[in-house]
Design a protein around this motif. Structure first.
Motif, PDB file in Angstrom:
ATOM      1  N   THR A 131      -6.373  -2.869   2.684  1.00  0.00           N
ATOM      2  CA  THR A 131      -5.876  -1.748   1.873  1.00  0.00           C
ATOM      3  C   THR A 131      -4.388  -1.546   2.168  1.00  0.00           C
ATOM      4  N   GLY A 132      -3.644  -1.156   1.134  1.00  0.00           N
ATOM      5  CA  GLY A 132      -2.205  -0.920   1.314  1.00  0.00           C
ATOM      6  C   GLY A 132      -1.453  -2.188   1.662  1.00  0.00           C
ATOM      7  N   GLY A 133      -1.665  -3.249   0.857  1.00  0.00           N
ATOM      8  CA  GLY A 133      -1.079  -4.552   1.179  1.00  0.00           C
ATOM      9  C   GLY A 133       0.219  -4.866   0.460  1.00  0.00           C
ATOM     10  N   SER A 134       0.757  -3.919  -0.271  1.00  0.00           N
ATOM     11  CA  SER A 134       1.956  -4.224  -1.072  1.00  0.00           C
ATOM     12  C   SER A 134       3.256  -4.148  -0.280  1.00  0.00           C
ATOM     13  N   ARG A 135       3.226  -3.450   0.850  1.00  0.00           N
ATOM     14  CA  ARG A 135       4.463  -3.257   1.614  1.00  0.00           C
ATOM     15  C   ARG A 135       4.159  -3.161   3.109  1.00  0.00           C
ATOM     16  N   GLY A 136       5.209  -3.283   3.913  1.00  0.00           N
ATOM     17  CA  GLY A 136       5.143  -2.959   5.333  1.00  0.00           C
ATOM     18  C   GLY A 136       4.097  -3.744   6.115  1.00  0.00           C
ATOM     19  N   ILE A 137       3.370  -3.028   6.953  1.00  0.00           N
ATOM     20  CA  ILE A 137       2.392  -3.672   7.841  1.00  0.00           C
ATOM     21  C   ILE A 137       1.307  -4.369   7.016  1.00  0.00           C
ATOM     22  N   GLY A 138       0.849  -3.698   5.947  1.00  0.00           N
ATOM     23  CA  GLY A 138      -0.200  -4.288   5.106  1.00  0.00           C
ATOM     24  C   GLY A 138       0.252  -5.598   4.489  1.00  0.00           C
ATOM     25  N   GLU A 139       1.485  -5.627   4.016  1.00  0.00           N
ATOM     26  CA  GLU A 139       2.021  -6.864   3.427  1.00  0.00           C
ATOM     27  C   GLU A 139       2.039  -7.982   4.477  1.00  0.00           C
ATOM     28  N   TYR A 168      -3.222  -1.442  -3.463  1.00  0.00           N
ATOM     29  CA  TYR A 168      -1.978  -0.678  -3.325  1.00  0.00           C
ATOM     30  C   TYR A 168      -2.125   0.577  -4.168  1.00  0.00           C
ATOM     31  N   ALA A 169      -1.229   1.561  -3.927  1.00  0.00           N
ATOM     32  CA  ALA A 169      -1.367   2.854  -4.610  1.00  0.00           C
ATOM     33  C   ALA A 169      -0.774   2.816  -6.014  1.00  0.00           C
ATOM     34  N   SER A 170       0.480   2.346  -6.136  1.00  0.00           N
ATOM     35  CA  SER A 170       1.143   2.411  -7.449  1.00  0.00           C
ATOM     36  C   SER A 170       2.283   1.407  -7.619  1.00  0.00           C
ATOM     37  N   ASN A 171       2.740   0.813  -6.519  1.00  0.00           N
ATOM     38  CA  ASN A 171       3.955  -0.002  -6.572  1.00  0.00           C
ATOM     39  C   ASN A 171       3.645  -1.431  -7.038  1.00  0.00           C
ATOM     40  N   ALA A 226      -4.721   2.489  13.195  1.00  0.00           N
ATOM     41  CA  ALA A 226      -4.544   3.867  13.662  1.00  0.00           C
ATOM     42  C   ALA A 226      -3.071   4.068  13.979  1.00  0.00           C
ATOM     43  N   SER A 227      -2.752   4.697  15.102  1.00  0.00           N
ATOM     44  CA  SER A 227      -1.353   4.922  15.488  1.00  0.00           C
ATOM     45  C   SER A 227      -1.296   5.492  16.895  1.00  0.00           C
ATOM     46  N   THR A 228      -0.200   5.232  17.583  1.00  0.00           N
ATOM     47  CA  THR A 228       0.074   5.895  18.860  1.00  0.00           C
ATOM     48  C   THR A 228      -0.066   7.401  18.709  1.00  0.00           C
ATOM     49  N   THR A 287       9.278  -0.300   9.027  1.00  0.00           N
ATOM     50  CA  THR A 287       8.776  -0.439   7.650  1.00  0.00           C
ATOM     51  C   THR A 287       9.405   0.678   6.820  1.00  0.00           C
ATOM     52  N   ASP A 288       9.034   0.750   5.536  1.00  0.00           N
ATOM     53  CA  ASP A 288       9.526   1.845   4.689  1.00  0.00           C
ATOM     54  C   ASP A 288       9.154   3.204   5.285  1.00  0.00           C
ATOM     55  N   MET A 289       7.969   3.256   5.949  1.00  0.00           N
ATOM     56  CA  MET A 289       7.493   4.531   6.492  1.00  0.00           C
ATOM     57  C   MET A 289       8.457   5.099   7.534  1.00  0.00           C
TER      58      MET A 289
HETATM   59  P1  NAP Z   1       4.409   1.739   4.203  1.00  0.00           P
HETATM   60  O1  NAP Z   1       5.478   0.733   4.444  1.00  0.00           O
HETATM   61  O2  NAP Z   1       4.776   3.093   3.726  1.00  0.00           O
HETATM   62  O3  NAP Z   1       3.298   1.086   3.224  1.00  0.00           O
HETATM   63  C1  NAP Z   1       2.180   1.847   2.896  1.00  0.00           C
HETATM   64  C2  NAP Z   1       1.207   1.008   2.116  1.00  0.00           C
HETATM   65  O4  NAP Z   1       0.030   1.808   1.858  1.00  0.00           O
HETATM   66  C3  NAP Z   1       1.712   0.589   0.739  1.00  0.00           C
HETATM   67  O5  NAP Z   1       1.139  -0.645   0.412  1.00  0.00           O
HETATM   68  C4  NAP Z   1       1.195   1.694  -0.187  1.00  0.00           C
HETATM   69  O6  NAP Z   1       1.056   1.288  -1.553  1.00  0.00           O
HETATM   70  C5  NAP Z   1      -0.162   1.933   0.439  1.00  0.00           C
HETATM   71  N1  NAP Z   1      -0.715   3.250   0.151  1.00  0.00           N
HETATM   72  C6  NAP Z   1      -0.183   4.469   0.430  1.00  0.00           C
HETATM   73  N2  NAP Z   1      -0.992   5.451  -0.035  1.00  0.00           N
HETATM   74  C7  NAP Z   1      -2.053   4.832  -0.603  1.00  0.00           C
HETATM   75  C8  NAP Z   1      -3.206   5.270  -1.315  1.00  0.00           C
HETATM   76  N3  NAP Z   1      -3.456   6.579  -1.485  1.00  0.00           N
HETATM   77  N4  NAP Z   1      -4.062   4.354  -1.791  1.00  0.00           N
HETATM   78  C9  NAP Z   1      -3.827   3.026  -1.624  1.00  0.00           C
HETATM   79  N5  NAP Z   1      -2.753   2.544  -0.986  1.00  0.00           N
HETATM   80  C10 NAP Z   1      -1.876   3.436  -0.490  1.00  0.00           C
HETATM   81  O7  NAP Z   1       3.574   2.016   5.555  1.00  0.00           O
HETATM   82  P2  NAP Z   1       3.459   1.141   6.894  1.00  0.00           P
HETATM   83  O8  NAP Z   1       4.507   1.594   7.841  1.00  0.00           O
HETATM   84  O9  NAP Z   1       3.325  -0.299   6.565  1.00  0.00           O
HETATM   85  O10 NAP Z   1       2.077   1.705   7.453  1.00  0.00           O
HETATM   86  C11 NAP Z   1       0.852   0.996   7.279  1.00  0.00           C
HETATM   87  C12 NAP Z   1      -0.189   1.620   8.194  1.00  0.00           C
HETATM   88  O11 NAP Z   1       0.261   1.557   9.547  1.00  0.00           O
HETATM   89  C13 NAP Z   1      -0.438   3.111   7.914  1.00  0.00           C
HETATM   90  O12 NAP Z   1      -1.795   3.418   8.100  1.00  0.00           O
HETATM   91  C14 NAP Z   1       0.400   3.802   8.975  1.00  0.00           C
HETATM   92  O13 NAP Z   1      -0.073   5.090   9.273  1.00  0.00           O
HETATM   93  C15 NAP Z   1       0.229   2.839  10.133  1.00  0.00           C
HETATM   94  N6  NAP Z   1       1.266   2.927  11.160  1.00  0.00           N
HETATM   95  C16 NAP Z   1       2.573   2.693  10.863  1.00  0.00           C
HETATM   96  C17 NAP Z   1       3.519   2.779  11.876  1.00  0.00           C
HETATM   97  C18 NAP Z   1       4.979   2.525  11.632  1.00  0.00           C
HETATM   98  O14 NAP Z   1       5.777   2.777  12.566  1.00  0.00           O
HETATM   99  N7  NAP Z   1       5.390   2.047  10.488  1.00  0.00           N
HETATM  100  C19 NAP Z   1       3.130   3.114  13.175  1.00  0.00           C
HETATM  101  C20 NAP Z   1       1.787   3.347  13.429  1.00  0.00           C
HETATM  102  C21 NAP Z   1       0.857   3.241  12.422  1.00  0.00           C
HETATM  103  P3  NAP Z   1       2.306   1.410  -2.615  1.00  0.00           P
HETATM  104  O15 NAP Z   1       3.247   0.280  -2.279  1.00  0.00           O
HETATM  105  O16 NAP Z   1       1.686   1.272  -3.952  1.00  0.00           O
HETATM  106  O17 NAP Z   1       2.932   2.750  -2.373  1.00  0.00           O
END
Ligand code: NAP
Length: 247
Positions: free
Chosen positions: A13-21, A38-41, A142-144, A191-193
């Motif tokens: 799930t959420g494979g379009s960007r960041g960690i999921g990609e 992915y949600a919308s992108n 999950a997350s720290t 990532t974007d987050m």
């Molecule tokens: P990200 O770059 O913001 O990417 C988020 C991804 O989730 C995108 O593919 C987005 O799709 C999708 N998404 C968001 N809301 C959704 C929904 N309602 N339904 C389906 N898809 C949805 O985030 P990331 O940093 O890669 O984070 C990925 C995971 O790692 C998250 O669970 C986050 O909490 C966790 N995490 C991240 C960090 C960090 O430092 N980055 C640290 C700890 C844990 P769209 O492209 O369509 O928007």
């Protein structure tokens, strides 16, 4: 790459960007048939599919809000019809809406809980009937923040602590069916987050990390692949901190 009839199927799930990609890319490199949501992108999702195709693999990208349970059931069916039984599920989709609790509106609480925690329930619930027949692996991101708690993230920390509890409980419930359930708890990953974090705050955060730097999405993807594979068949119900020593 192996013959498609022998390929294992992973849904991310959420494979379009960041960690999921990065997880999509890593599993495709390892020879899995990959499906992701992915949600919308759509542009980002199409770019992921194209990059994997250019490297000789294939990926199926489906728009699907993880908060929507009937859609989760449809996605599982669509992917299984197209690619075969899904034996690895990575619940990765997540959002954050950080603010002090005193300023937090109920919608910001609910949205984060619905996406991060209920989204994890939705996809696991939709797939579990099939997984207990085939055996397999569920990996929850999950997350720290869910391990230690973070100021300004009470909604996010609660959602990720919930994901950890869900992981531990489900691991015990389905171990007799040959299904393993583990969580990865990343620290600070670029990532974007995390892109919008102010430079001064970022510096402070890095100073608290024993390794002094952020991790990469690829680091998390490597661990997800390891947890899905045959090198970790005696591992379940665990939370894998990946945070440069932070916790
Ligand atoms: P990200 O770059 O913001 O990417 C988020 C991804 O989730 C995108 O593919 C987005 O799709 C999708 N998404 C968001 N809301 C959704 C929904 N309602 N339904 C389906 N898809 C949805 O985030 P990331 O940093 O890669 O984070 C990925 C995971 O790692 C998250 O669970 C986050 O909490 C966790 N995490 C991240 C960090 C960090 O430092 N980055 C640290 C700890 C844990 P769209 O492209 O369509 O928007």
């Amino acid at each position: 790459m192996s013959d498609s009839s022998e390929k294992k199927v992973v849904l991310i799930t959420g494979g379009s960007r960041g960690i999921g990609e990065a997880i999509v890319q890593r599993f495709a490199e390892a020879g899995y048939s990959v499906a992701f949501t992915y949600a919308s992108n759509q542009a980002a999702a199409d770019a992921v599919v194209s990059r994997i195709a250019a490297a000789g693999g294939s990926a199926l990208g489906l728009v699907a809000d993880v908060r929507d349970f009937p859609r989760a059931c449809d996605v599982v069916k669509e992917v299984q019809d197209a690619l075969g039984p899904i034996t690895v599920l990575v619940n990765n989709a997540g959002i954050k809406k950080d603010m002090p609790l005193m300023k937090m509106d109920p919608a910001s609480w609910q949205d984060v809980l619905d996406t991060n925690l209920t989204g994890t329930f939705n996809y696991t619930r939709a797939l579990i009937g099939s997984l207990v027949r085939t055996g397999g692996s569920v990996i929850n991101v999950a997350s720290t923040s869910g391990v230690t708690g973070m100021a300004g993230q009470s909604n996010y920390s609660a959602s990720k602590a919930g994901v950890i509890g869900f992981t531990r409980a489900l691991a015990k419930e389905v171990v007799r069916f040959g299904v393993r359930v583990n969580a990865i708890a990343p620290g600070f990953i670029e990532t974007d987050m995390t892109a919008s974090i102010d430079e001064a705050v970022r510096k402070k955060l890095y100073a608290q990390i024993p390794m002094g730097r952020a991790g990469s999405a690829r680091d998390v993807a490597q661990l997800a692949l390891y947890l899905a594979g045959d090198d970790t068949t005696y591992v379940t119900g665990q939370v894998w901190n990946m945070d440069g020593g932070l916790t």
